[in-house]
Every structure is written in structure tokens, then in C-alpha cells.
Design a protein around this motif. Structure first.
Motif, PDB file in Angstrom:
ATOM      1  N   THR A 181       0.859  -1.186   0.000  1.00 19.19           N
ATOM      2  CA  THR A 181       0.000   0.000   0.000  1.00 19.19           C
ATOM      3  C   THR A 181       0.895   1.237   0.000  1.00 19.19           C
ATOM      4  N   VAL A 182       0.396   2.286  -0.637  1.00 16.75           N
ATOM      5  CA  VAL A 182       1.170   3.509  -0.797  1.00 16.75           C
ATOM      6  C   VAL A 182       0.281   4.715  -0.490  1.00 16.75           C
ATOM      7  N   SER A 183       0.838   5.676   0.228  1.00 11.90           N
ATOM      8  CA  SER A 183       0.179   6.965   0.414  1.00 11.90           C
ATOM      9  C   SER A 183       0.995   8.022  -0.316  1.00 11.90           C
ATOM     10  N   VAL A 184       0.312   8.862  -1.087  1.00  6.11           N
ATOM     11  CA  VAL A 184       0.976   9.889  -1.888  1.00  6.11           C
ATOM     12  C   VAL A 184       0.453  11.263  -1.467  1.00  6.11           C
ATOM     13  N   LEU A 185       1.381  12.148  -1.168  1.00  6.31           N
ATOM     14  CA  LEU A 185       1.035  13.508  -0.766  1.00  6.31           C
ATOM     15  C   LEU A 185       1.204  14.454  -1.952  1.00  6.31           C
ATOM     16  N   LEU A 186       0.156  15.242  -2.223  1.00  3.08           N
ATOM     17  CA  LEU A 186       0.204  16.246  -3.281  1.00  3.08           C
ATOM     18  C   LEU A 186       0.173  17.631  -2.640  1.00  3.08           C
ATOM     19  N   GLU A 187       1.217  18.426  -2.888  1.00  4.87           N
ATOM     20  CA  GLU A 187       1.335  19.756  -2.301  1.00  4.87           C
ATOM     21  C   GLU A 187       1.351  20.814  -3.397  1.00  4.87           C
ATOM     22  N   PRO A 188       0.391  21.738  -3.392  1.00  2.00           N
ATOM     23  CA  PRO A 188       0.385  22.811  -4.391  1.00  2.00           C
ATOM     24  C   PRO A 188       1.619  23.704  -4.242  1.00  2.00           C
TER      25      PRO A 188
END
Length: 269
Positions: free
Chosen positions: A95-102
């Protein structure tokens, strides 16, 4: 190109982007935690492993780029063949968690006149994440030794020495730049006010000075400059918070900076 260089390029070009980071990994995954991808409007740099995870992250990043005020997001992925994915199967098993930061385009501020108040103001604004333009006709005012107090600035500081026509810098400023006029010469201030009103890509325009000064300027902008009342009203004067009345340069600078930050907040609503 490294992700750090990609972020720096976007900032230099004043383009928005999204920084995508593999935040956590459990079990097997294409990339380890910390892998990064930068998504801009016209390009991408780096990788978080390809496949469905990367494709979904890119799609969401592009949606964020089109939004007016995107917030950071965390997306979870299960990498197994039982999950129906938008862009194909990834069955690594983890499982993977991906963070998207503007990565928004930072604000820009131009201070015309870096005298006592201007330098104190620059010291305050330099602690903000913005592009700070300092303009003066006097070379000694912009001497490196004098501006060394800005050496640890968070802001990107741009120094412009313009011995003859400082108003020419207005055309070079980024779109939306907030302009603060506080030179040592009222004639220079007047010329800058006239030129700023003729420059349609600027943000707010502020002028330091007394009510009597503004009465003279307003009349001149209308008669000699040919500006109508609505156009002249683009200029805010006096600048600063009205209930802060101290006249020390540092006090005035704090007041002007606070007023500008309030303008930023209003602009963001």
C-alpha cells in the motif's frame, strides 16, 4: 533534472505546480517513501514509480492546477489485482500513500525607495515567501554592505539601481506585483504614481506621505496626467494601519507591512 531544480525553475518562471511525494509505503511498491514528482502546467520532472499510482497522481495534480485555491491532499493506493484502477493493474502487493502539495506562484512586492523606512520594510518583507524587488536611484542606498541585513532572506530579493527613470522598472515587474512608492523625492514619487496608473498588470499601488502631499498629487494626476477619478483611486495613501501612529522608521515599516499582509488576505478570498 532533480525535483529541487524543477521547483526552482517553476518559481523562476512564476508558474504554479504540484509537488507529489510518496509519503508512506507498506509492503512492496515501485518506489520507496520520499520519491518525488513535480507536475507543472507544461511539463513533469521525476517519478513516483509509474503505473496507476503515478497516472492518478498526475491527473489529480492537473485538476489542482486548474483550481483557484487548492489544498494539500493525501491519496492512498492498494497495489493488488483485486482493486479496479483507472489506469491499469498494479499488483506489487503493498500500500502507498501519496502527498500532493500545491506550489503556487508566490506574490511579488516592489518597494520604490530603500531609505530608512524602505530598508526597515524590506527587512520585514524579506521574511515572507515572495519575490521582493527593491528599486532606488541612489547607488549607495543599494550598496551590498547596506543590504547585507537581507542576507538570510526567505524572499527572493531583486535589486534594481535606476539612476534616471525608476518608473521604467514597472514594465519589468511580474503580473500582479504590489507596488509601494516611498522614494526620497516627491517629484520621483509623482512620476511613479503616474506611470503605475498607466501599467495595467500591477496589483495594489501604495504611496507613503501626508494628506497634503496627496491633495497635490491627486490634482496633478487628474490635470497633467489625464487620469479619471476611478483610476486615481487605485492608489492607496496613506499606507499602513491608521491606528499605528508612531513615526520611527521601524514603526512605520511594521504598519505598512501589516497593511500589505492584510491586502494579501483580502486578495486570497
Amino acid at each position: 533534472m532533480t525535483w529541487v531544480a524543477a521547483v526552482a525553475r517553476l518559481r523562476a518562471r512564476r508558474e504554479s505546480g504540484v509537488l507529489v511525494t510518496v509519503a508512506t509505503v507498506r509492503g512492496h511498491a515501485p518506489r520507496d517513501a520520499g520519491a518525488k514528482l513535480v507536475v507543472g502546467r507544461t511539463g513533469m520532472w521525476g517519478s513516483i514509480g509509474g503505473g496507476n499510482v503515478e497516472a492518478v497522481a498526475i491527473d489529480r495534480a492537473r485538476e489542482m492546477l486548474a483550481a483557484s485555491a487548492p489544498e494539500p491532499e493525501l491519496i492512498d493506493f492498494a497495489l493488488n489485482d483485486k482493486v479496479v484502477n483507472q489506469h491499469g493493474v498494479q499488483c506489487c502487493g503493498g500500500t502507498v500513500s501519496v502527498l500532493l502539495e500545491p506550489l503556487p506562484v508566490v506574490r511579488a512586492v516592489a518597494v520604490f525607495g530603500v531609505g530608512h523606512v524602505g530598508l526597515e520594510l524590506a527587512r520585514i518583507l524579506a521574511r515572507q515567501d515572495l519575490d521582493l524587488h527593491l528599486i532606488d536611484t541612489r547607488a549607495d542606498i543599494l550598496a551590498k554592505e547596506r543590504l547585507d541585513v537581507l542576507a538570510d532572506a526567505v524572499a527572493q530579493v531583486h535589486v534594481h539601481h535606476t539612476p534616471l527613470l525608476p518608473e521604467e522598472v514597472l514594465a519589468e515587474l511580474p503580473r500582479g506585483t504590489h507596488v509601494l512608492i516611498m522614494t526620497h523625492d516627491h517629484a520621483e514619487d509623482a512620476a511613479l504614481c503616474d506611470a503605475a496608473l498607466r501599467t495595467d498588470h500591477l496589483g495594489s499601488i501604495g504611496l507613503i506621505g501626508s494628506a497634503a502631499k496627496w491633495v497635490r498629487f491627486r490634482k496633478r494626476l487628474a490635470t497633467e496626467g489625464g487620469h479619471d477619478e476611478a483610476t486615481i483611486d487605485r492608489i492607496k495613501t496613506p499606507i499602513g494601519l491608521a491606528d499605528i501612529t508612531g513615526k520611527e522608521p521601524a514603526t512605520i515599516a511594521v504598519s505598512v507591512a501589516a497593511d500589505l499582509l492584510r491586502t494579501f488576505e483580502t486578495e486570497g478570498t
